[in-house]
Design a protein around this motif. Structure first.
Motif, PDB file in Angstrom:
ATOM      1  N   UNK A 402      21.931  40.829  18.245  1.00  0.00           N
ATOM      2  CA  UNK A 402      20.428  41.330  18.210  1.00  0.00           C
ATOM      3  C   UNK A 402      19.295  40.297  17.985  1.00  0.00           C
ATOM      4  N   UNK A 403      20.021  39.084  18.216  1.00  0.00           N
ATOM      5  CA  UNK A 403      18.817  37.890  18.119  1.00  0.00           C
ATOM      6  C   UNK A 403      19.131  36.721  19.126  1.00  0.00           C
ATOM      7  N   UNK A 404      20.078  37.310  20.112  1.00  0.00           N
ATOM      8  CA  UNK A 404      20.138  36.374  21.238  1.00  0.00           C
ATOM      9  C   UNK A 404      18.946  36.302  22.240  1.00  0.00           C
ATOM     10  N   UNK A 405      18.488  35.215  22.491  1.00  0.00           N
ATOM     11  CA  UNK A 405      17.204  34.935  23.516  1.00  0.00           C
ATOM     12  C   UNK A 405      17.711  35.614  24.760  1.00  0.00           C
ATOM     13  N   UNK A 414      25.496  33.914  28.589  1.00  0.00           N
ATOM     14  CA  UNK A 414      26.045  34.899  27.809  1.00  0.00           C
ATOM     15  C   UNK A 414      26.184  36.167  28.310  1.00  0.00           C
ATOM     16  N   UNK A 415      27.423  36.262  29.285  1.00  0.00           N
ATOM     17  CA  UNK A 415      27.597  37.514  29.907  1.00  0.00           C
ATOM     18  C   UNK A 415      28.229  38.612  28.982  1.00  0.00           C
ATOM     19  N   UNK A 416      27.882  39.844  29.191  1.00  0.00           N
ATOM     20  CA  UNK A 416      28.510  40.996  28.698  1.00  0.00           C
ATOM     21  C   UNK A 416      30.082  40.943  28.146  1.00  0.00           C
ATOM     22  N   UNK A 417      30.589  40.171  29.438  1.00  0.00           N
ATOM     23  CA  UNK A 417      32.211  40.296  29.311  1.00  0.00           C
ATOM     24  C   UNK A 417      32.374  39.011  28.422  1.00  0.00           C
ATOM     25  N   UNK A 418      31.672  38.163  28.051  1.00  0.00           N
ATOM     26  CA  UNK A 418      31.683  37.051  27.197  1.00  0.00           C
ATOM     27  C   UNK A 418      31.563  37.749  25.766  1.00  0.00           C
ATOM     28  N   UNK A 609      36.368  27.981  18.171  1.00  0.00           N
ATOM     29  CA  UNK A 609      35.512  27.143  18.929  1.00  0.00           C
ATOM     30  C   UNK A 609      34.558  28.131  19.607  1.00  0.00           C
ATOM     31  N   UNK A 610      35.078  29.243  20.309  1.00  0.00           N
ATOM     32  CA  UNK A 610      34.206  29.997  21.207  1.00  0.00           C
ATOM     33  C   UNK A 610      33.052  30.520  19.952  1.00  0.00           C
ATOM     34  N   UNK A 611      33.619  31.242  18.931  1.00  0.00           N
ATOM     35  CA  UNK A 611      32.829  31.675  18.111  1.00  0.00           C
ATOM     36  C   UNK A 611      31.652  31.123  17.606  1.00  0.00           C
ATOM     37  N   UNK A 612      32.106  29.710  17.149  1.00  0.00           N
ATOM     38  CA  UNK A 612      31.132  28.808  16.777  1.00  0.00           C
ATOM     39  C   UNK A 612      30.121  28.490  17.759  1.00  0.00           C
ATOM     40  N   UNK A 613      30.727  28.359  19.100  1.00  0.00           N
ATOM     41  CA  UNK A 613      29.366  28.198  20.128  1.00  0.00           C
ATOM     42  C   UNK A 613      28.500  29.350  20.005  1.00  0.00           C
ATOM     43  N   UNK A 614      29.173  30.605  19.988  1.00  0.00           N
ATOM     44  CA  UNK A 614      28.338  31.597  20.076  1.00  0.00           C
ATOM     45  C   UNK A 614      27.285  31.877  18.975  1.00  0.00           C
ATOM     46  N   UNK A 619      18.296  31.836  19.913  1.00  0.00           N
ATOM     47  CA  UNK A 619      18.002  32.841  19.380  1.00  0.00           C
ATOM     48  C   UNK A 619      16.401  33.208  19.947  1.00  0.00           C
ATOM     49  N   UNK A 620      15.896  34.292  19.915  1.00  0.00           N
ATOM     50  CA  UNK A 620      14.428  34.245  20.032  1.00  0.00           C
ATOM     51  C   UNK A 620      13.777  33.770  19.107  1.00  0.00           C
ATOM     52  N   UNK A 621      12.459  33.409  19.048  1.00  0.00           N
ATOM     53  CA  UNK A 621      11.593  33.008  18.013  1.00  0.00           C
ATOM     54  C   UNK A 621      11.873  33.657  16.745  1.00  0.00           C
ATOM     55  N   UNK A 622      12.058  32.929  15.798  1.00  0.00           N
ATOM     56  CA  UNK A 622      12.880  33.650  14.766  1.00  0.00           C
ATOM     57  C   UNK A 622      12.130  34.909  14.349  1.00  0.00           C
ATOM     58  N   UNK A 623      10.755  34.981  14.229  1.00  0.00           N
ATOM     59  CA  UNK A 623      10.243  36.229  13.530  1.00  0.00           C
ATOM     60  C   UNK A 623       9.906  37.381  14.495  1.00  0.00           C
ATOM     61  N   UNK A 624      10.341  37.054  15.712  1.00  0.00           N
ATOM     62  CA  UNK A 624       9.756  38.159  16.782  1.00  0.00           C
ATOM     63  C   UNK A 624      10.780  39.237  16.374  1.00  0.00           C
TER      64      UNK A 624
END
Length: 1531
Positions: A402-405, A414-418, A609-614, A619-624
């Protein structure tokens, strides 16, 4: 007096009390009876009265109400007490055999104690259920009395200087300790509950989960016995037989297991990690946070596992004891009897008790039961932990999504398949790792223990056997890693194949119209070929792994016993031989599992490893995104990478965008001018480092007015909206939102918290998987009046009436397919319905025809929105609406090379199919039922028909080979063990028994000949073992390759059937369903069925051979077998039905969860604009919990089955042992029988598990099979290809005679009696409202629909007679929805590779694309991503035009081909088409009527028939003509 209580031996006066009352042993024993009898007298009346009056109590939904303090400890102590009582009884009975007459006092008090202990726990359970602690007093008194009487006994024993070497002393001491502990537990209950001796007893409420009747998962709340045997599952599993288990039945999760609870646990420890690390770049360790959150449960599970493993070694030891003492079970000589008489009775030492075979048999039984109980408990704990962890991880991932830029998305980082992989694969990998994780530390201990015991039994030769196992273990590990690699490459190929299949299915209409389906089908077959090669390797490695598994123990046994025969002086006794055989069986399991566990550990490392990278990604500006009043504080984390880093971007950009603010059309009141809703000053925005920038933006959007943004294709209109929503990265400049003065958006990462929620309709329509109504209300309260107004404004009512369930019809990814126009209108309706001050509409008219867009503009935007005084920003290509705007902003850009619209490299897992039912009224009638989901019958029948179907796909030779080799292998395995029995029993020292194996006259042989004879058994043994190893290899290979053959055939037939199915099939069958056959079902057939089949045949044959051997050794066993078989039959019958239901529930709840993730990721911008994050999180938690509930119940059901089959196995061992002892057969054979009985316990539950797995997996074959019966299109035609002229159709003359068309024989006709004549080279326009049959007419030219009357004749040939391939390859069509395939541009224009480059460039030039393609890297070979996502919609449409120009046919049909193109480009195109196709026939189906004003002939259609027909000029002059009204509307 044979049965006197104190016995009446000669010379002893048992009843005399001369030395003092307490010194008479018999009296002390009698005293011990008192407490037991007291308890029975008190409790029985209370229990019966209690049970009678239980109905008077409030009816409780759960009979597991509340636990008193010390609940589990009490159960454990009581079980220990019962065990000690059993030992005491055994000891008493065995001692009694040493006496002259029967001494009842030796075992009678112990027996009563056993009964009393059982009663105590039943009584306790009932009191606890009734929550009536006062009655516990009776138990308290009992423990005190028992403690005192046992103390007296112990004290007397100590007086008589009896010590630890006497068994009875130890037992009594143990009992004293246990009674003391139980007393302490009881006192503790009094202390906590204060129910007696205290003034105010405590009122205690049960847990809140229990008060909530929705919670049906009772494992945490039931008592210990029910917990360990899963007794509480009985009603559910047995009830499943009558009624299927539904979601209602499994209820909600207990609070402790809900995703939210676990998410908070994991998040807290994750945050703690983050605070600890000073270095902000270093990510917090997920491992540590997992350990902190869930470490306790893992430790508990490991402890249980250790106990189970240690108990596992009791089996072989008991067997060796039983076999050894069968030979010398003669009476123990009574010489030393007098020495051990105290109190006139015999005291035995503990070793003596263990020499009694019956005692050993009972011990063996108890050890097995306990071991299995501990093992299942350990499994359950790990599984519960794993599920909790998965819930927590899913919540974490979702919060992050929900907060990915947005730039992450568009940049393809970050593709959907990822994201789908994270959700579907990585979390599950971690869950599985947790399931297997106790094995990591339990196995080495098990192996070491096993080797020590073997050494103790066999000496040095055992080390050789263990050495063989250890040497082959690395080989096994190697095979396991190879397996994992092959699986990975297979996965890559199948993903690739799926991608190609998806593309084919999405573009199936185009492929059929262009007659390209075979070319693309070959592309899939080619990938499938690679996948099959990889599958063959996979099959080879799998069979090697199965082979190693079966062969290692044989090789080890061979090495051990052969070396033993040659090294050791001592002969091998049957006892040792079979104990070591059983030990080898125990050792193999951990070694086999170890390789799996290590593999999973490696996978888990990668996943983490993958989770941690994700979790660390931008993220978007934190408060947006943050709402100030979020209901749950689910924000994860602070921002770590500020967008300040992006300052290095080339600001000049290639695009300068000039914004002209036009002079206002209306005079506004001066105050209104001041009132600005959104303002952008000097904005420079970017999508990330290398994507184009919006530069120098100055724009003010006045409150309550309509602002329009127009501009050419790809100049950044959509990006501007997103920049204002805060989705783009800002390099400099400010965006002001005017709700509170002084709040601004500062892009150092803090956007003003109170920005409005904005109703936003994106350019690419985005729907939820929900009903139409839910899609429109989108979480707002339902207001009937408003809802109705919105539906009317978007003219959705007619569309809703066509849907099967009106506005309650499920739409979206898994629901009914809507046309582009319908989807778009629903999205606009959503924006209108929301009660927000600002509405952003991004090109809402692109997929609508002229009437719909007019209606929407007038009713929706001008009336509905302006009446509410809402601020509207509208992006559009329709310049005719500019007159309505209060403000307009024109955007220009010098080049349109790169695009700035928000196309994402981002698709849903099951692709959305848009069937083009803009014009078919009866289109959606039978979409509603997925024909696979017809209710399954409740019979627990195994799908034999499907098994036959599957096996026949594999070929009969392979099946024959498989059956033959399997039977041979198991016969040889039995032969090996039988030979071992014969060999060890041929021991000359054993002559006392008349041995069936050797002649009894061989006393005189000297030692050498004996040794020689002993060794003469070796060669046969070696030969048998060799044969067994060879057969193992053959069986494992045949099964796997049978699987590969079946998979090859099934997929090939499926693909060909589906590709050649008529187009109607694709309209009626949801795309997701077809894709499922190619993804999930094919995967099951490829990889899972062969292994299940192998495992099932192996475990069944093992069980059968074991039962056969036992029956051969002790025929008496067959009598006991009957009730056991009945029990087993019922257990598996109930389990299979319940398991299938739970499995279906798990699958059906998992799909929405996965789709929900991809859905959210697709609609991120919309969700964030609307500010609905909290609602979406809530829904995600609900979906996760539902799936977890189903999964928990499934694993609990598996435990239920395993506990029951394990207990059955234990009973089999017990009966086999008892039968052997009583019939006292030959010791070697008894060892053989018992060893086999031990293996049964392991394999019984595998039989059932594999059966139910196979049942579920055969469903995949069934589904694929159901598609194999679809009709194909008639490709042949009645003419031969040779009869058709090479250059047909050379003129392009079309005659339509009395044409009637329908989509299906069941449906009404969509075209009724149409007649028309088109001269060669004429330009014809067809117009009409949505649903008037325009597109159906275009499909009729290609024979795509059912022409049941009349005919179309082109250049003198009736097209229905032509072979389809010929007909479709000679005409061209441009479709309404642009379809591009992944690959190169060349492939998209000319997949047959027949044209020269010049011709392709020429086509591109006609389509206005030449310059753009030239600028791309690679020119014609430039990459097109999936669905052509790297071009804007307009550009894709142009490519489709170019595709039609490449095929120089004399008839071109354009189906609304210019819907997404701006006016300027469209005008150029019109001219070009007129010149390029001057001498050819062009049929245009138009939305925008002005495009066909220049046509030679216009056909106006309505409801499937032609209303008007003639030259446009003539029709225009008739005032009342339909055509004239269309033209007026479009001006």
């Amino acid at each position: 007096m044979a049965l006197s209580f104190c016995g009446n031996d000669r010379g002893s006066n048992a009843y005399s009390v001369d030395k003092g009352v307490l010194d008479n042993g018999c009296f002390v024993d009698a005293l011990n009876l008192v407490p037991h009898v007291f308890l029975l007298f008190i409790t029985f009346p209370i229990l019966f009265i209690g049970w009678g009056s239980q109905s008077s109590k409030v009816q409780i939904h759960h009979n597991t109400w509340l636990h008193f303090p010390g609940h589990s400890l009490r159960w454990i102590l009581t079980f220990t007490l019962l065990f000690v009582h059993v030992c005491e009884i055994a000891e008493g009975i065995v001692s009694n055999t040493q006496m002259e007459s029967n001494h009842l006092h030796l075992f009678m008090p112990a027996l009563m104690g056993f009964i009393a202990a059982t009663t105590s726990v039943v009584y306790y359970h009932n009191i606890e259920t009734a929550n009536f602690p006062k009655l516990l007093l009776a138990l308290f008194i009992y423990w005190i009395l028992a403690f005192i009487t046992k103390m007296i006994k112990l004290w007397k024993f100590a007086d008589a200087s009896l010590g630890v070497q006497h068994l009875r002393f130890c037992i009594t001491a143990l009992l004293v300790v246990l009674y003391g502990l139980l007393m302490a537990v009881e006192i503790n209950v009094i202390r906590v509950r204060k129910y007696v001796f205290f003034a105010n007893p405590q009122k205690v409420k049960p847990a809140e989960d229990l008060q909530d009747l929705g919670v049906r998962f009772l494992q945490p709340f039931v008592n210990l016995l029910s917990k360990s045997t899963y007794w509480w599952m009985n009603p559910l599993i047995i009830g499943a037989h009558k009624r299927p288990i539904e979601l209602k039945k499994i209820g909600k999760l207990p609070i402790a297991m809900r995703a939210l609870t676990n998410y908070m646990r994991l998040k807290d420890s994750y945050e703690e990690q983050r605070q600890k690390t000073e270095d902000p770049d270093k990510s917090p360790s997920i491992w540590k946070s997992m350990y902190r959150a869930f470490g306790g449960s893992i430790l508990l599970s490991s402890t249980l596992r250790y106990m189970a493993d240690l108990l596992g070694f009791a089996g072989p030891l008991c067997i060796s004891g039983i076999v050894e003492h069968l030979d010398n079970s003669t009476e123990i000589d009574r010489t030393n009897k007098t020495a051990n008489m105290t109190f006139g009775v015999y005291f035995m030492s503990s070793t003596e008790l263990l020499q009694n075979t019956s005692v050993l048999a009972v011990l063996l039984f108890l050890a097995l039961v306990l071991q299995r109980t501990f093992l299942q408990a350990s499994y359950y704990v790990t599984i519960e932990t794993g599920i909790n962890l998965r819930g927590a991880l899913l919540a974490m991932i979702y919060n992050k999504i929900l907060r990915l830029s947005t730039s992450n998305m568009s940049m393809g980082e970050m593709t959907l398949s990822q994201i789908n992989n994270l959700v579907a694969i990585e979390t599950n990998q971690l869950m599985w790792f947790l399931f297997l994780c106790p094995n990591l530390w339990a196995m080495p201990v098990q192996i070491i223990m096993g080797v020590i015991l073997l050494y103790y039994l066999l000496g040095d030769s055992a080390l050789i056997g263990a050495g063989v196992i250890l040497l082959l273990a690395p080989v096994q590990y190697l095979i396991a890693t190879k397996l994992a690699d092959t699986q990975k490459s297979t996965l890559d190929y199948s993903t690739d194949r799926l991608k190609k299949t998806t593309e084919i299915l999405k573009g199936i209409k185009l492929l059929k119209l262009y007659a390209w389906e075979n070319i693309f089908c070959d592309r899939v077959e080619e990938t499938r070929g690679k996948e099959l090669t990889s599958l063959k390797t996979f099959a080879l490695y799998t069979s090697m792994s199965i082979f190693m598994n079966a062969a290692i123990p044989i090789a080890a046994v061979l090495a051990t016993f052969v070396t033993h025969a040659y090294i050791e002086e001592v002969r091998l006794s049957p006892a040792k031989a079979f104990a070591s055989l059983a030990l080898f069986h125990i050792l193999v399991t951990p070694l086999f599992l170890l390789s799996t566990v290590v593999r999973f550990a490696v996978k888990a490392l990668v996943s983490v490893q993958k989770l941690s990278e994700f979790l660390q990604s931008d993220e978007l500006g934190d408060d947006s995104w943050r709402n100030t009043e979020m209901s749950m504080s689910l924000e994860v984390g602070k921002k770590y990478k500020h967008h300040g880093d992006t300052k290095t971007i080339n600001r000049k950009g290639r695009y300068r965008m000039d914004n002209y603010e036009q002079p206002m059309r209306r005079q506004l009141r001066p105050t209104e001018t001041e009132d600005v809703a959104v303002q952008v000053n000097d904005g420079f925005f970017t999508w990330g480092s290398n994507l184009s920038t919006l530069s120098d933006i100055n724009i003010r959007i006045p409150t309550g007015q309509l602002t329009m943004i127009v501009g050419q294709v790809g100049c950044g209109k959509s990006s501007l909206l997103l920049a204002m929503l805060g989705e783009m990265q800002t390099i400099s400049g400010k965006v002001y939102w005017s709700n509170l003065p002084g709040y601004e958006i500062l892009f150092d990462g803090s956007i003003s918290k109170n920005r409005y929620s904005v109703a936003y309709a994106a350019q690419k329509s985005w729907l939820l998987n929900a009903t139409v109504e839910e899609n429109i209300t989108f979480g707002s309260p339902f207001n009937k009046q408003r809802y109705k107004a919105v539906i009317d404004a978007c003219s959705l009512q007619p569309d809703i009436d066509l849907l099967p369930f009106g506005d309650q019809t499920e739409i979206g990814e898994r629901g009914i397919n809507l046309s582009g126009g319908q989807r778009q209108r629903i999205c606009v309706a959503r924006a209108l319905y929301q009660n927000t001050n600002i509405v952003f509409l991004d090109d809402p008219f692109s997929a609508l025809d002229i009437h719909l867009s007019d209606h929407l503009m007038q009713e929706g935007i001008l009336k509905f929105l302006q009446d509410d005084k809402r601020t509207v920003v509208l992006v559009t290509h329709k310049l005719q609406y500019l007159i309505h705007a209060d403000w307009e902003t024109e955007m220009e850009s010098q080049t349109t090379l790169e695009r700035k619209t928000l196309r994402r490299a981002f698709y849903s897992r099951e692709a959305k199919s848009q069937t083009d039912d803009e014009d078919e009224e009866e289109e959606v009638e039978e979409d509603d039922d997925d024909n696979m989901s017809t209710t399954t019958s409740r019979r627990s029948k195994i799908p034999w028909k499907m098994c036959c179907r599957y096996l026949s796909s594999g070929g009969f030779l392979m099946v024959f080979l498989m059956v033959l080799s399997k039977l041979a292998k198991h016969s040889v395995m039995v032969a090996i063990d039988y030979w071992l029995a014969a060999w060890t029993s041929s021991n000359p020292h054993n002559q006392s028994l008349a041995d069936p194996f050797i002649n009894a006259t061989n006393y005189t042989k000297n030692d050498d000949t004996q040794i020689a004879e002993h060794r003469s058994y070796v060669p046969v043994f070696i030969i048998l073992c060799g044969a067994a190893i060879a057969l193992c290899l053959i069986t494992s290979l045949t099964v796997e390759f049978l699987g590969v053959a079946a998979a090859t055939n099934l997929h090939h037939n499926l693909l060909n059937k589906i590709i050649h199915a008529p187009i109607r099939f694709f309209d009626v069958t949801p795309l997701g369903q077809i894709l499922n056959r190619f993804s999930a079902d094919t995967n099951i057939i490829d990889q899972h069925i062969p292994q299940t089949l192998e495992s099932l045949t192996r475990s069944t044959l093992l069980c059968l051979s074991a039962i056969g051997v036992i029956a051969f050794v002790t025929p008496a066993f067959l009598i006991a077998l009957v009730p056991l078989t009945v029990a087993f039959y019922f257990i598996q019958k109930y389990f299979r039905v319940a398991s299938k239901d739970l499995q279906d529930l798990d699958d059906s709840t998992q799909l929405p969860l996965l789709c929900y993730f991809s859905e959210t990721a697709e609609g991120l911008t919309t969700i964030r604009a609307f500010r609905h994050e909290a609602r979406f999180k809530q829904r995600m938690l609900e979906l996760t919990d539902t799936n977890n509930t189903a999964y928990l119940f499934l694993s609990a059901a598996n435990r239920w089955l395993e506990v029951r089959t394990d207990y059955l196995g234990a009973v089999i061992v017990l009966t086999a042992a008892v039968a052997a002892i009583w019939t006292s057969s030959q010791s070697g054979l008894v060892g053989l029988g018992l060893t086999y009985a031990l293996t049964v316990t392991n394999y019984l539950n595998w039989v059932v598990r594999n059966l139910s797995d196979l049942e579920v997996q055969m469903a995949a074959v069934k589904k694929v099979n159901s598609f194999l019966s679809t009709e194909s299109e008639n490709y042949e035609g009645s003419m031969d290809v040779s009869q058709v002229p090479k250059d047909w159709p050379q003129h392009g003359e079309i005659k339509i005679q009395d044409l009637c068309v329908r989509y299906d024989t069941m449906l009404k006709p969509v075209l009724k009696h149409i007649n028309a004549y088109i001269n060669p080279g004429q330009k014809v326009g067809i117009c009409g409202r949505t649903g008037s049959g325009k597109s159906s007419l275009s499909l009729a030219f290609f024979n795509m629909v059912d022409v049941f009357e009349g005919k179309i004749v082109i250049d003198g040939i009736d097209i229905c007679k032509l072979p389809l391939q010929t007909l479709r390859s000679r005409l061209s069509i441009i479709l309404q929805d642009p379809v591009l395939f992944s690959g190169s541009i060349r492939l998209n224009l000319d997949p047959e590779c027949t044209c020269t480059d010049d011709r392709l460039w020429e086509a591109l030039e006609i389509a206005q694309l030449k310059n753009m393609v030239k600028a791309l890297p690679g020119g014609l070979d430039a990459v097109v991503t999936e669905g052509g996502e790297n071009f804007s919609v307009g550009q894709r449409q142009l490519f489709c035009l170019a595709r039609a120009f490449v095929r120089k046919s004399s008839i071109l049909i354009m189906d609304e081909a210019t819907a997404s193109i701006d006016m300027a480009t469209e005008n150029i195109l019109q001219k070009v088409v007129m010149t390029a196709f001057a001498d050819r026939t062009v049929v245009t189906i138009a939305h925008r009527v002005h495009t066909i004003l220049t046509a030679d002939l216009v056909i106006v259609m309505k409801r499937g028939s032609i209303m008007e027909y003639g030259k446009p000029e003539i029709l225009m002059e008739q005032e009342d003509s339909l055509f004239a009204s269309f033209v007026k509307a479009d001006m």
